[in-house]
Design a protein around this motif. Structure first.
Motif, PDB file in Angstrom:
ATOM      1  N   ARG A 119       8.367  47.336 -47.942  1.00 17.56           N
ATOM      2  CA  ARG A 119       8.875  45.970 -47.929  1.00 17.56           C
ATOM      3  C   ARG A 119       9.872  45.722 -46.797  1.00 17.56           C
ATOM      4  O   ARG A 119      10.153  44.581 -46.464  1.00 17.56           O
ATOM      5  N   THR A 122       9.097  44.451 -41.839  1.00 17.47           N
ATOM      6  CA  THR A 122       8.992  42.996 -41.661  1.00 17.47           C
ATOM      7  C   THR A 122       7.953  42.617 -40.610  1.00 17.47           C
ATOM      8  O   THR A 122       7.251  41.618 -40.765  1.00 17.47           O
ATOM      9  N   SER A 126       5.034  40.322 -41.807  1.00 16.88           N
ATOM     10  CA  SER A 126       4.938  38.963 -41.249  1.00 16.88           C
ATOM     11  C   SER A 126       3.557  38.729 -40.651  1.00 16.88           C
ATOM     12  O   SER A 126       3.001  37.636 -40.748  1.00 16.88           O
TER      13      SER A 126
ATOM     14  N   ARG B  71       7.573  30.090 -34.892  1.00 17.90           N
ATOM     15  CA  ARG B  71       6.898  31.396 -34.995  1.00 17.90           C
ATOM     16  C   ARG B  71       7.896  32.516 -35.232  1.00 17.90           C
ATOM     17  O   ARG B  71       7.516  33.633 -35.576  1.00 17.90           O
ATOM     18  N   ARG B  72       9.165  32.258 -34.991  1.00 23.65           N
ATOM     19  CA  ARG B  72      10.191  33.296 -35.152  1.00 23.65           C
ATOM     20  C   ARG B  72      11.093  33.055 -36.363  1.00 23.65           C
ATOM     21  O   ARG B  72      11.580  33.998 -36.972  1.00 23.65           O
ATOM     22  N   GLU B 112      15.159  42.448 -54.282  1.00 22.61           N
ATOM     23  CA  GLU B 112      14.659  43.077 -53.055  1.00 22.61           C
ATOM     24  C   GLU B 112      13.267  42.563 -52.703  1.00 22.61           C
ATOM     25  O   GLU B 112      12.941  42.356 -51.535  1.00 22.61           O
ATOM     26  N   ALA B 116      12.345  40.454 -49.305  1.00 20.43           N
ATOM     27  CA  ALA B 116      11.282  40.898 -48.391  1.00 20.43           C
ATOM     28  C   ALA B 116      10.273  39.773 -48.170  1.00 20.43           C
ATOM     29  O   ALA B 116       9.776  39.573 -47.064  1.00 20.43           O
ATOM     30  N   THR B 117       9.986  39.032 -49.228  1.00 18.52           N
ATOM     31  CA  THR B 117       9.025  37.929 -49.115  1.00 18.52           C
ATOM     32  C   THR B 117       9.589  36.846 -48.198  1.00 18.52           C
ATOM     33  O   THR B 117       8.911  36.396 -47.271  1.00 18.52           O
ATOM     34  N   ARG B 119      11.805  37.139 -45.934  1.00 17.65           N
ATOM     35  CA  ARG B 119      11.949  37.640 -44.558  1.00 17.65           C
ATOM     36  C   ARG B 119      10.611  37.664 -43.828  1.00 17.65           C
ATOM     37  O   ARG B 119      10.563  37.617 -42.609  1.00 17.65           O
ATOM     38  N   SER B 120       9.517  37.779 -44.575  1.00 17.66           N
ATOM     39  CA  SER B 120       8.207  37.960 -43.924  1.00 17.66           C
ATOM     40  C   SER B 120       7.492  36.638 -43.649  1.00 17.66           C
ATOM     41  O   SER B 120       6.441  36.633 -43.033  1.00 17.66           O
ATOM     42  N   ILE B 121       8.042  35.533 -44.129  1.00 16.40           N
ATOM     43  CA  ILE B 121       7.334  34.257 -43.950  1.00 16.40           C
ATOM     44  C   ILE B 121       8.053  33.394 -42.924  1.00 16.40           C
ATOM     45  O   ILE B 121       9.199  32.984 -43.134  1.00 16.40           O
ATOM     46  N   THR B 125       3.971  30.257 -40.529  1.00 14.23           N
ATOM     47  CA  THR B 125       3.136  30.739 -41.639  1.00 14.23           C
ATOM     48  C   THR B 125       3.205  29.762 -42.810  1.00 14.23           C
ATOM     49  O   THR B 125       2.190  29.457 -43.441  1.00 14.23           O
ATOM     50  N   ARG B 128       1.053  26.795 -42.108  1.00 13.26           N
ATOM     51  CA  ARG B 128      -0.379  27.112 -42.278  1.00 13.26           C
ATOM     52  C   ARG B 128      -0.748  27.137 -43.757  1.00 13.26           C
ATOM     53  O   ARG B 128      -1.818  26.697 -44.152  1.00 13.26           O
ATOM     54  N   LEU B 129       0.173  27.676 -44.589  1.00 14.02           N
ATOM     55  CA  LEU B 129      -0.080  27.734 -46.036  1.00 14.02           C
ATOM     56  C   LEU B 129      -0.173  26.315 -46.616  1.00 14.02           C
ATOM     57  O   LEU B 129      -1.056  26.015 -47.421  1.00 14.02           O
ATOM     58  N   ARG B 132      -3.477  24.885 -45.619  1.00 14.99           N
ATOM     59  CA  ARG B 132      -4.579  25.492 -46.373  1.00 14.99           C
ATOM     60  C   ARG B 132      -4.642  24.938 -47.790  1.00 14.99           C
ATOM     61  O   ARG B 132      -5.701  24.587 -48.295  1.00 14.99           O
TER      62      ARG B 132
END
Lengths: 149, 140
Positions: A119, A122, A126, B71-72, B112, B116-117, B119-121, B125, B128-129, B132
């Motif tokens: 996790r 990143t 991503s 994008r960042r 946690e 993480a979720t 931080r990753s989106i 993104t 786009r979701l 969709r």
């Protein structure tokens, strides 16, 4: 840079090992040789090891397989390795690799693509998110195994 | 990880601005669209401008426009402007007992995963979701 995706060849392994070592900080030549033996057969329907080539060099790779009824799940395509050389990232190479392996999985008749990663990774998390991947209905668990007394 | 009202408003707003890059949107326009108080939203937008995510546009028809990098910029980048992410409830509120510590460990696991979720989106993104889901909704 024009990128082509094709099945891995034995000659590509040094580049794959280097890309992985640059990303993880650990060169694992024996591991990659065993992955090649298991996944490097271009005629296998369920196991795939593909590389992306640009300007005559391997710039990325993806490895995966179809797994049947693991944890009660209908057959799905499982990606357990993907990486792109740092200097060519954000140019669509990862997307091309994922598309290529997804095509192989579709051809094998599966309808889901899955993966699992740390996790705190990143960068790759991503990337998968940007490709439309969402959390799967599974929870990874682990425990420390104590040394035998 | 329970997001506060301001954080949720910030996420809605940033998504709205990023979906219309270059276009000025007024506080009143966004407040009306999401049914929230313009006064409350103004503070949130001002903080997003301080963070360099939005830019204030003066004059008639002014408001804000998106100047971040979709994008960042991640959802966590936005959340962190409004929430104290570290030292959350699991570490500060639970009693120092065996039960408290066990419950805190579970709460920390959930936190946690949530972090993480987020931080990753990235905004790109998320957009786009949204697109969709909208396509699926129209097709259904």
């Amino acid at each position: 840079m024009k990128v082509d995706v094709r099945d891995v060849r034995r000659d590509d392994l040094h580049a794959v090992i280097a890309i992985d070592a640059a990303a993880t900080g650990l060169a694992k030549p024996a591991y990659w040789r065993s992955v090649f033996r298991r996944y490097g057969d271009p005629d296998a329907r369920a196991r795939h090891f593909l590389v992306a080539c640009g300007d005559g060099e391997v710039v990325g790779f993806v490895v995966g397989e179809v797994r049947d009824w693991e944890f009660g799940s209908p057959p799905c395509g499982w990606v357990f390795g993907i990486d792109v050389r740092a200097d060519v990232r954000e140019g669509g190479v990862g997307s091309r690799l994922l598309e290529a392996i997804a095509k192989r999985f579709r051809r094998a008749g599966v309808k889901k693509l899955r993966t699992m990663l740390a996790r705190d990774n990143t960068l790759i998390l991503s990337f998968f998110r940007s490709q439309g991947m969402m959390a799967a209905p599974f929870i990874p668990l682990e425990m420390d195994l104590q040394a035998a007394e | 990880m329970k997001l506060q009202m301001n954080t949720t408003l910030a996420l809605y707003s940033v998504a709205e601005f990023a979906a219309n890059p270059g276009r000025h949107l007024s506080t009143a326009e966004i407040a009306a669209r999401h049914g929230v108080s313009a006064h409350h939203l103004a503070k949130v937008l001002s903080e997003l401008a301080r963070a360099g995510i939005l830019e204030s546009v003066r004059g008639v028809g002014g408001g804000y426009r998106f100047v971040g990098n979709a994008r960042r910029l991640t959802l966590m980048d936005v959340i962190e402007r409004f929430e104290a992410i570290d030292g959350g409830p699991a570490k500060t509120r639970v009693p120092a007992t065996d039960i408290g510590r066990a419950l805190a460990a579970i709460e920390s696991e959930i936190d946690e995963m949530a972090k993480a979720t987020f931080r990753s989106i990235t905004l790109a993104t998320l957009l786009r979701l949204i697109e969709r889901q909208s396509r699926h909704a129209s097709a259904a």
